[in-house]
Design a protein around this motif. Structure first.
Motif, PDB file in Angstrom:
ATOM      1  N   PRO A  48      24.841  39.051  37.974  1.00  0.00           N
ATOM      2  CA  PRO A  48      23.761  38.658  37.047  1.00  0.00           C
ATOM      3  C   PRO A  48      24.267  38.375  35.629  1.00  0.00           C
ATOM      4  CG  PRO A  48      23.090  40.544  38.363  1.00  0.00           C
ATOM      5  CD  PRO A  48      24.547  40.333  38.640  1.00  0.00           C
ATOM      6  N   GLU A  49      25.455  38.907  35.288  1.00  0.00           N
ATOM      7  CA  GLU A  49      26.037  38.667  33.963  1.00  0.00           C
ATOM      8  C   GLU A  49      26.813  37.349  33.909  1.00  0.00           C
ATOM      9  OE1 GLU A  49      25.214  42.735  34.872  1.00  0.00           O
ATOM     10  OE2 GLU A  49      26.693  41.397  35.812  1.00  0.00           O
ATOM     11  N   ASP A  50      26.786  36.586  35.028  1.00  0.00           N
ATOM     12  CA  ASP A  50      27.509  35.309  35.153  1.00  0.00           C
ATOM     13  C   ASP A  50      29.017  35.478  35.190  1.00  0.00           C
ATOM     14  OD1 ASP A  50      25.451  33.461  35.508  1.00  0.00           O
ATOM     15  OD2 ASP A  50      25.045  33.375  33.364  1.00  0.00           O
ATOM     16  N   LEU A  51      29.466  36.607  35.714  1.00  0.00           N
ATOM     17  CA  LEU A  51      30.873  36.752  36.043  1.00  0.00           C
ATOM     18  C   LEU A  51      31.084  36.113  37.414  1.00  0.00           C
ATOM     19  CD1 LEU A  51      31.372  40.394  34.800  1.00  0.00           C
ATOM     20  CD2 LEU A  51      32.384  38.342  33.798  1.00  0.00           C
ATOM     21  N   LEU A  52      31.928  35.104  37.462  1.00  0.00           N
ATOM     22  CA  LEU A  52      32.127  34.298  38.663  1.00  0.00           C
ATOM     23  C   LEU A  52      33.513  34.541  39.238  1.00  0.00           C
ATOM     24  CD1 LEU A  52      31.313  31.906  40.581  1.00  0.00           C
ATOM     25  CD2 LEU A  52      32.338  30.387  38.861  1.00  0.00           C
ATOM     26  N   LEU A  53      33.555  34.984  40.496  1.00  0.00           N
ATOM     27  CA  LEU A  53      34.809  35.102  41.234  1.00  0.00           C
ATOM     28  C   LEU A  53      34.985  33.829  42.048  1.00  0.00           C
ATOM     29  CD1 LEU A  53      37.100  37.244  42.126  1.00  0.00           C
ATOM     30  CD2 LEU A  53      35.730  37.452  44.208  1.00  0.00           C
ATOM     31  N   TYR A  54      36.159  33.229  41.988  1.00  0.00           N
ATOM     32  CA  TYR A  54      36.357  31.975  42.709  1.00  0.00           C
ATOM     33  C   TYR A  54      37.768  31.880  43.278  1.00  0.00           C
ATOM     34  CZ  TYR A  54      38.668  30.282  38.432  1.00  0.00           C
ATOM     35  OH  TYR A  54      39.505  30.134  37.356  1.00  0.00           O
ATOM     36  N   ARG A  55      37.916  31.003  44.260  1.00  0.00           N
ATOM     37  CA  ARG A  55      39.209  30.731  44.875  1.00  0.00           C
ATOM     38  C   ARG A  55      39.996  29.766  43.983  1.00  0.00           C
ATOM     39  NH1 ARG A  55      40.586  27.308  49.756  1.00  0.00           N
ATOM     40  NH2 ARG A  55      38.678  26.164  49.287  1.00  0.00           N
ATOM     41  N   LYS A  56      41.259  30.124  43.676  1.00  0.00           N
ATOM     42  CA  LYS A  56      42.122  29.230  42.895  1.00  0.00           C
ATOM     43  C   LYS A  56      42.693  28.185  43.855  1.00  0.00           C
ATOM     44  CE  LYS A  56      43.287  29.699  39.132  1.00  0.00           C
ATOM     45  NZ  LYS A  56      44.279  30.609  38.517  1.00  0.00           N
ATOM     46  N   LEU A  57      42.080  27.004  43.880  1.00  0.00           N
ATOM     47  CA  LEU A  57      42.507  25.980  44.828  1.00  0.00           C
ATOM     48  C   LEU A  57      43.914  25.491  44.502  1.00  0.00           C
ATOM     49  CD1 LEU A  57      41.508  24.487  47.310  1.00  0.00           C
ATOM     50  CD2 LEU A  57      40.649  22.669  45.813  1.00  0.00           C
TER      51      LEU A  57
END
Length: 393
Positions: A48-57
């Motif tokens: 909800p705090e807009d911390l985004l976990l993502y894959r490093k392509l």
């Protein structure tokens, strides 16, 4: 085996970016549209705090490689107005950031328990307005990042030696400046921090035997190991290290910029700056020598980061200790190079496809742990609709 920095090749797929005509990739990367694409194509988890976990392509490692970013691109449209350091985050953002970091680190230590088999790295970096927009290597997203990666030690041992004069390993010459001329003053200044969990180590004691890095940087052992990451006071001390670095950097480059020996506004440790830094003749002389070089050499002047940018990392050393260090962040160098690892990304869709399922599966496992901790929700992407891997190329 010879101690030397290593250069490894990491496969990545061909990226399909739809950059509007007449717009450079750098300009597009800093737009909210790019962040939207990042979340939709490679997003793993959002809070909800807009911390985004993502894959490093286009990543550093195909064993384990992911990042958290504070994705405030919809709330703050000015790329130069977004938080780029932990001390600029709100209290709740920092609390969740620390919790996510602890959970992901726990996963890495559990999955890769042997330091002789795997190098584990958690690295925080500021990607900020100190980078000229037209400079090669400009950060793609001007927001704070936290990187998590694992390298098989066998891969590093078998890698070729990197050129020790690689500009990225030497931090565009700034690492040499700190290592050879300011290391003593830097270490003495950071010794004044009141730290209970972080124990200062001799630099050579914390260096990786394989690469000999980090070089000339203050290092601290996390007394109590990975369990300490659950302690909020650890994160207070971790931030104190950052605040000490910011004071050192601002004082030095303010002296370079103006020639005036003064305590910067809003300093965290003003008395120590006055006593330990501005009272140090060598510190003042090096700054004034650098000032003359900036005046005479326009190319060198263009590489100076006038505002503080940093890389602060947690890594597991050869003895299995958890170690903290921090460095300035100059144009072009990657966070792995702080440990003597130069990563060459090679577009090879076939090689990447062969390892993608294993990599994505591990990233989904750690995302599930974040969901179980009730920190946010898992995201769907073309390669993992509904949280399950599915080839998308």
């Amino acid at each position: 085996m010879k101690t030397a920095p290593r250069e490894i090749a990491t496969p990545c797929p061909q990226m399909s970016l739809k950059v509007p005509q007449g717009m450079t990739q750098v300009e597009f990367f800093n737009s909210p549209a790019n962040l939207k694409n990042l979340a939709e194509e490679n997003g793993l988890f959002r809070t909800p705090e807009d911390l985004l976990l993502y894959r490093k392509l286009v990543g550093h490692s195909v064993e384990f490689d992911t990042s958290i970013i504070l994705d405030c691109s919809r709330r703050i449209l000015d790329p130069l107005g977004r938080p780029v350091r932990r001390d600029q985050m709100k209290r709740q953002e920092k609390k969740v950031w620390s919790k996510m970091t602890q959970i992901i680190c726990d996963y890495m230590f559990e999955k890769y328990p042997d330091p002789a088999e795997h190098l584990i790295l958690c690295g925080e970096a500021s990607l900020d307005s100190t980078w000229p927009l037209n400079k090669p290597g400009v950060p793609s997203i001007r927001m704070i990042h936290n990187h998590f990666m694992v390298f098989p030690m066998a891969e590093l041992r078998n890698a070729k030696e990197a050129d020790a004069n690689n500009p990225n390993l030497t931090d565009s010459g700034h690492n040499t400046l700190f290592l050879r001329q300011l290391s003593e003053a830097y270490g003495k200044f950071l010794e004044v921090l009141d730290l209970q969990i972080l124990k200062l180590l001799p630099t050579e004691a914390a260096s990786l035997q394989l690469t000999g890095y980090p070089q000339g940087l203050p290092c601290w052992e996390v007394v109590g190991g990975a369990e300490r990451l659950k302690d909020q006071y650890f994160w207070h001390e971790y931030e104190q290290v950052l605040r000490g670095f910011l004071d050192f950097y601002r004082t030095f480059f303010s002296l370079v910029a103006t020639g005036e020996a003064r305590v910067p506004d809003n300093a965290n440790f003003p008395h120590q700056i006055d006593d330990v830094l501005l009272g140090n003749q060598r510190f003042v002389r090096v700054a004034r020598d650098l000032r003359e070089k900036v005046i005479q050499d326009p190319q060198f002047a263009n590489d100076i980061r006038w505002r503080p940018a940093y890389k602060q990392i947690l890594f597991r050393d050869d003895k299995g200790r958890l170690v903290v260090t921090i460095s300035q962040n100059s144009v072009g160098n990657a966070i792995t190079e702080l440990l003597g690892i130069v990563v060459k990304r090679q577009v090879d869709s076939e090689a990447y496809a062969a390892v993608e399922e294993g990599l994505v599966s591990r990233l989904l496992e750690v995302s599930e742990r974040l969901r179980a901790a009730n920190l946010g929700e898992m995201l769907s992407a073309p390669c993992w609709p509904n949280g399950h891997y599915q080839p998308c190329r």
